[in-house]
Design a protein around this motif. Structure first.
Motif, PDB file in Angstrom:
ATOM      1  N   UNK A  10      10.140  25.759  12.973  1.00 56.40           N
ATOM      2  CA  UNK A  10      11.542  25.980  13.819  1.00 56.40           C
ATOM      3  C   UNK A  10      11.676  27.314  14.110  1.00 56.40           C
ATOM      4  N   UNK A  11      11.677  28.013  13.168  1.00 59.94           N
ATOM      5  CA  UNK A  11      11.968  29.324  13.373  1.00 59.94           C
ATOM      6  C   UNK A  11      11.892  30.240  12.291  1.00 59.94           C
ATOM      7  N   UNK A  12      11.958  31.798  12.385  1.00 59.10           N
ATOM      8  CA  UNK A  12      12.020  32.754  11.642  1.00 59.10           C
ATOM      9  C   UNK A  12      13.076  33.492  11.895  1.00 59.10           C
ATOM     10  N   UNK A  13      14.094  33.474  10.919  1.00 56.09           N
ATOM     11  CA  UNK A  13      15.573  33.860  11.260  1.00 56.09           C
ATOM     12  C   UNK A  13      15.900  35.074  10.431  1.00 56.09           C
ATOM     13  N   UNK A  14      16.292  36.184  10.868  1.00 56.10           N
ATOM     14  CA  UNK A  14      16.916  37.200  10.252  1.00 56.10           C
ATOM     15  C   UNK A  14      18.207  36.902   9.515  1.00 56.10           C
ATOM     16  N   UNK A  15      18.731  36.972   8.400  1.00 60.64           N
ATOM     17  CA  UNK A  15      19.848  36.769   7.731  1.00 60.64           C
ATOM     18  C   UNK A  15      20.492  38.005   6.817  1.00 60.64           C
ATOM     19  N   UNK A  16      21.693  37.717   6.769  1.00 60.74           N
ATOM     20  CA  UNK A  16      22.501  38.622   5.818  1.00 60.74           C
ATOM     21  C   UNK A  16      22.621  37.844   4.373  1.00 60.74           C
ATOM     22  N   UNK A  17      23.040  38.563   3.293  1.00 63.56           N
ATOM     23  CA  UNK A  17      23.082  38.095   1.841  1.00 63.56           C
ATOM     24  C   UNK A  17      24.553  37.400   1.916  1.00 63.56           C
ATOM     25  N   UNK A  18      25.346  37.640   2.860  1.00 65.69           N
ATOM     26  CA  UNK A  18      26.690  36.970   2.972  1.00 65.69           C
ATOM     27  C   UNK A  18      26.727  35.728   3.568  1.00 65.69           C
ATOM     28  N   UNK A  73      14.870  33.674   6.898  1.00 65.54           N
ATOM     29  CA  UNK A  73      14.688  32.204   6.538  1.00 65.54           C
ATOM     30  C   UNK A  73      13.528  31.754   7.530  1.00 65.54           C
ATOM     31  N   UNK A  74      12.661  31.168   6.846  1.00 63.85           N
ATOM     32  CA  UNK A  74      11.203  30.747   7.673  1.00 63.85           C
ATOM     33  C   UNK A  74      11.632  29.033   7.531  1.00 63.85           C
ATOM     34  N   UNK A  75      11.742  28.388   8.737  1.00 65.79           N
ATOM     35  CA  UNK A  75      12.296  27.132   8.801  1.00 65.79           C
ATOM     36  C   UNK A  75      11.214  26.185   9.245  1.00 65.79           C
ATOM     37  N   UNK A  76      10.898  25.127   8.779  1.00 68.19           N
ATOM     38  CA  UNK A  76       9.868  24.059   9.258  1.00 68.19           C
ATOM     39  C   UNK A  76      10.571  22.870   9.240  1.00 68.19           C
ATOM     40  N   UNK A  77      10.412  21.896  10.293  1.00 73.19           N
ATOM     41  CA  UNK A  77      10.968  20.607  10.553  1.00 73.19           C
ATOM     42  C   UNK A  77       9.815  19.522  10.619  1.00 73.19           C
ATOM     43  N   UNK A  78      10.434  18.459  10.062  1.00 76.45           N
ATOM     44  CA  UNK A  78       9.651  17.226   9.826  1.00 76.45           C
ATOM     45  C   UNK A  78       9.953  16.295  11.241  1.00 76.45           C
ATOM     46  N   UNK A  79       8.900  16.320  12.142  1.00 77.58           N
ATOM     47  CA  UNK A  79       9.296  15.720  13.505  1.00 77.58           C
ATOM     48  C   UNK A  79       9.745  14.352  13.328  1.00 77.58           C
ATOM     49  N   UNK A  80       9.299  13.475  12.537  1.00 81.42           N
ATOM     50  CA  UNK A  80       9.695  12.020  12.413  1.00 81.42           C
ATOM     51  C   UNK A  80      11.316  12.193  12.091  1.00 81.42           C
ATOM     52  N   UNK A  81      11.768  12.939  11.428  1.00 81.00           N
ATOM     53  CA  UNK A  81      13.383  13.039  11.228  1.00 81.00           C
ATOM     54  C   UNK A  81      14.090  13.596  12.663  1.00 81.00           C
ATOM     55  N   UNK A  82      13.342  14.568  13.463  1.00 80.86           N
ATOM     56  CA  UNK A  82      13.718  15.036  14.647  1.00 80.86           C
ATOM     57  C   UNK A  82      13.915  13.761  15.633  1.00 80.86           C
TER      58      UNK A  82
END
Length: 227
Positions: free
Chosen positions: A62-70, A30-39
């Protein structure tokens, strides 16, 4: 004696496979980006600007997160490979601009980056070393241009409410891939656009359609707050 040797060999093989599973056994990022106004407009977080001042009014990493399909994910995979700022010295100015910390107390971002590398990045080190991990995330942010995709569709961070499907369609139009949207609540309890998830293949090379989305959902109309 023979049986003891076989048992020891089997144990070593199992340990090796376990280590191999930790380092390679994930399916996508997952590549996750955040909106600072909502934070910053939420009772859930305490918002403090970095020492350099208020960040740009744009989505930040926010981050780059390894994940499993489950739906689960590995974490804290290699305590022997801690965050080392010297390994990413050429990226620091870019990271302070595009991967700022809004947590309190105010910081230049090192503790945030350290957390992301040690919890998530170490689980991807079979394909991305520390420098490549951060460099990949920075490149993805530049590639995806979430805010540009939204504003091009008339969806602006003006405090107004917008249709969830319109937001998703705008991001897909701009990036080529279907996003997952995470919301949080503002100080008045209204649902607002908080984070955008896109997916990357397990080699860390290409954006892909997400094989699975996180749990939870927003309403059909959500706010896009100012910053």
């Amino acid at each position: 004696m023979k049986f003891k040797c076989l048992a020891l060999i089997n144990l070593l093989v199992l340990q090796y496979l376990a280590i191999l599973g930790i380092s390679k056994g994930f399916d996508f990022f997952y590549f996750v980006q955040q909106w600072p106004g909502s934070y910053c407009d939420s009772d859930k977080f305490s918002c403090c600007y970095p020492p350099t001042g208020k960040p740009a009014a744009d989505f930040s990493i926010h981050g780059l997160w390894p994940n499993y399909i489950n739906g689960s994910y590995p974490q804290n995979c290699d305590p022997n490979n801690p965050f080392n700022e010297s390994e990413i010295s050429d990226l620091i100015s870019n990271m302070r601009m595009n991967w700022p910390s809004l947590a309190c107390p105010s910081s230049s971002g090192e503790s945030f980056w350290s957390h992301e590398w040690e919890k998530h990045g170490t689980c991807s080190e079979s394909v991305l070393d520390q420098h490549s991990y951060f460099e990949t995330a920075l490149s993805l942010r530049q590639q995806t241009k979430i805010l540009q995709s939204l504003t091009s569709a008339g969806i602006n961070p003006d405090g107004g409410s917008y249709g969830m499907e319109n937001i998703k369609d705008a991001i897909k139009e701009g990036t080529g891939y279907t996003p997952w949207i995470e919301c949080n609540e503002d100080s008045s309890g209204n649902s607002q656009l908080y984070q955008v998830y896109l997916c990357l293949d397990s080699s860390g090379s290409n954006l892909i359609e997400c094989p699975v989305f996180p749990q939870g959902e927003c309403g059909s109309e959500i706010e896009f707050p100012t910053f």
